[in-house]
Design an enzyme around this catalytic site. Structure first.
Site, mmCIF file in Angstrom:
data_model
loop_
_atom_site.group_PDB
_atom_site.id
_atom_site.type_symbol
_atom_site.label_atom_id
_atom_site.label_comp_id
_atom_site.label_asym_id
_atom_site.label_seq_id
_atom_site.Cartn_x
_atom_site.Cartn_y
_atom_site.Cartn_z
ATOM 1 N N ASP A 9 0.845 -1.103 -0.059
ATOM 2 C CA ASP A 9 0.008 -0.021 -0.145
ATOM 3 C C ASP A 9 0.803 1.133 0.106
ATOM 4 O OD1 ASP A 9 -1.808 1.785 0.529
ATOM 5 O OD2 ASP A 9 -3.027 0.842 1.980
ATOM 6 N N ASP A 111 -3.095 2.076 -6.051
ATOM 7 C CA ASP A 111 -1.828 2.327 -5.087
ATOM 8 C C ASP A 111 -1.750 0.995 -4.141
ATOM 9 O OD1 ASP A 111 -4.253 3.010 -4.031
ATOM 10 O OD2 ASP A 111 -3.029 4.251 -2.434
ATOM 11 N N GLU A 112 -2.447 -0.002 -4.678
ATOM 12 C CA GLU A 112 -2.464 -1.012 -3.619
ATOM 13 C C GLU A 112 -2.363 -2.348 -4.515
ATOM 14 O OE1 GLU A 112 -5.696 -1.424 -0.857
ATOM 15 O OE2 GLU A 112 -5.854 0.707 -0.965
#
Length: 402
Positions: A9, A111-112
């Site tokens: 993350d 973003d993960e």
DNA sequence: TCTGGGGTCCTAGGACCC
DNA sequence: TCTGGGGTCCTAGGACCC
């Protein structure tokens, strides 16, 4: 066999990525080190916090809150615009690094990522060692920090990566659940949001542990399927697989908050056309057809309404979808000031599996060719290179991404 | 006070069919 | 006047995620 799952993350993703982009362009301050946010344009009524720096977080600023509030919490707050082109670049760069560790990898959002490294741990290494390697490599090679969660399933890995930030690696193994997870407030549990929190508190559930210790049947009785899910999550149960095959979307839609409320139906239809063009362009890019078109409006008072219509024959035609959307809008719109308009297509199918309807109308080849030609120009010269008459201002008004 | 935009999934009521 | 049960599909709305 117990699985080895990682959740990676990016810390304050949009803000970190904007920071390194700015540094690259010669900026003197690193906005990660001052109270700063990435936010929309308040003048255009898109003023919410999209990401915050750690110093901004110390002032109690939260993602999703109006910038107006954030400014009151911190008078020296610096506000920067989003840059999705850069975000996609950094997201892809990170993904490329992560692909070196496994082929079972799922992009959960920009973003993960989830990684299943069960069968990819070299002799002499452990899941934790690999997690630390990933954390260090991304910082060194790309210039931003990530949290990595290490656990036997996705839910626990995600909970772990959400522990202390930034730039940390956390484990959440089965035996650590009581000490590391059950002590947290129930609002920290994935899927427990604004509405269900007070309902849980009302029946005496304040921590994740409180929820875990209830009877599963009680939660199902009170909350249905949702009750079963959050009870399992509280107990660290999640059998879902890391899915490395990107799936076709289930729906595609575009919406826009207007700089000013509109009451004029012609103006509303102009916006609807612009939104429909974006949506159908993306629909065709995915090589999909739709048979359900829905239109959404949000009023001045923040009330949301939507109507939809199902077609007998799936289509990707801008003309057909726009005509349908216009009709749906007509039955939906009662004349109140409109703050937001949205259009969405559902029930997406591939042309290959298209059923030939008894009532099938002959394909409008001319229209299909026009859509294709326009798509080609957008591809080549940029989305806004081709605009239909009368909607130039609208394209400028809406920031088209992708 | 002010409240983005992109999604997924679930629910409840009604229509319709056998 | 009263009146089944099971299933599917459609629709509107809402919760939640990033």
């Amino acid at each position: 066999m117990e699985r080895k799952i990682l959740h990676v993350d990016v810390n304050s993703a949009f803000l970190s990525w904007t920071a390194i982009e700015m540094l690259k362009n010669g900026a003197e301050v690193d906005i990660r080190t001052i109270p700063a946010i990435i936010g929309g344009d308040e003048e255009k009524r898109k003023g919410v916090v999209l990401a915050k720096s750690m110093p901004a977080k110390k002032y109690g600023i939260t993602t999703g809150e109006p910038i107006y509030f954030a400014k009151q919490k911190c008078h020296s707050l610096q506000i920067y615009k989003s840059n999705f082109k850069a975000y996609r670049y950094y997201s892809n760069a990170m993904y490329k690094i992560l692909c070196e560790y496994t082929n079972k990898i799922e992009r959960f959002s920009i973003d993960e990522c989830f990684l299943d490294i069960t069968n990819f741990i070299p002799a002499g290494k452990t899941d934790l060692i690999i997690a630390n390697e990933i954390n260090k490599r991304i910082k060194k090679e790309l210039g931003f920090t990530v949290n990595v969660g290490v656990a036997p399933n996705k839910l626990l890995a995600k909970m772990a990566s959400d522990f202390e930030k930034p730039d940390k690696v956390h484990t959440l193994y089965k035996e650590e659940i009581p000490t590391k997870m059950w002590t947290l407030p129930v609002s920290d549990l994935f899927m427990v949001g604004r509405k269900s929190l007070p309902k849980l508190q009302k029946i005496g559930i304040n921590t994740i542990g409180d929820l875990a210790k209830r009877k599963q049947e009680e939660m199902i009785k009170l909350f249905g399927k949702f009750g079963k899910v959050i009870w399992e999550y509280a107990n660290g149960i999640d059998l879902s697989e890391v899915n490395s095959e990107p799936e076709d979307p289930k729906c595609i839609g575009n919406s826009a908050t207007l700089p000013e409320d509109l009451t004029n139906i012609e103006k509303i239809e102009e916006v609807l056309l612009a939104l429909t063009e974006q949506t159908t362009y993306r629909l065709r890019k995915h090589n999909l057809l739709t048979s359900t078109i829905s239109v959404q409006i949000r009023t001045k008072e923040f009330k949301n309404y939507s109507h939809q219509r199902t077609l007998a024959t799936p289509t990707n035609s801008t003309k057909i979808i726009y005509e349908t959307a216009k009709e749906v809008l007509k039955e939906l719109y009662k004349g109140e000031p409109v703050r937001l308009i949205g259009v969405r297509v559902d029930k997406l199918t591939s042309p290959e599996t298209e059923q030939i309807s008894l009532f099938d109308t002959p394909k409008n080849e001319k229209q299909q060719k026009l859509d294709k030609a326009i798509d080609g120009l957008k591809e080549k010269y940029g989305y806004n290179s081709v605009t239909r008459a009368g909607k130039m201002q609208i394209d400028e008004m809406m920031d088209f991404k992708e």
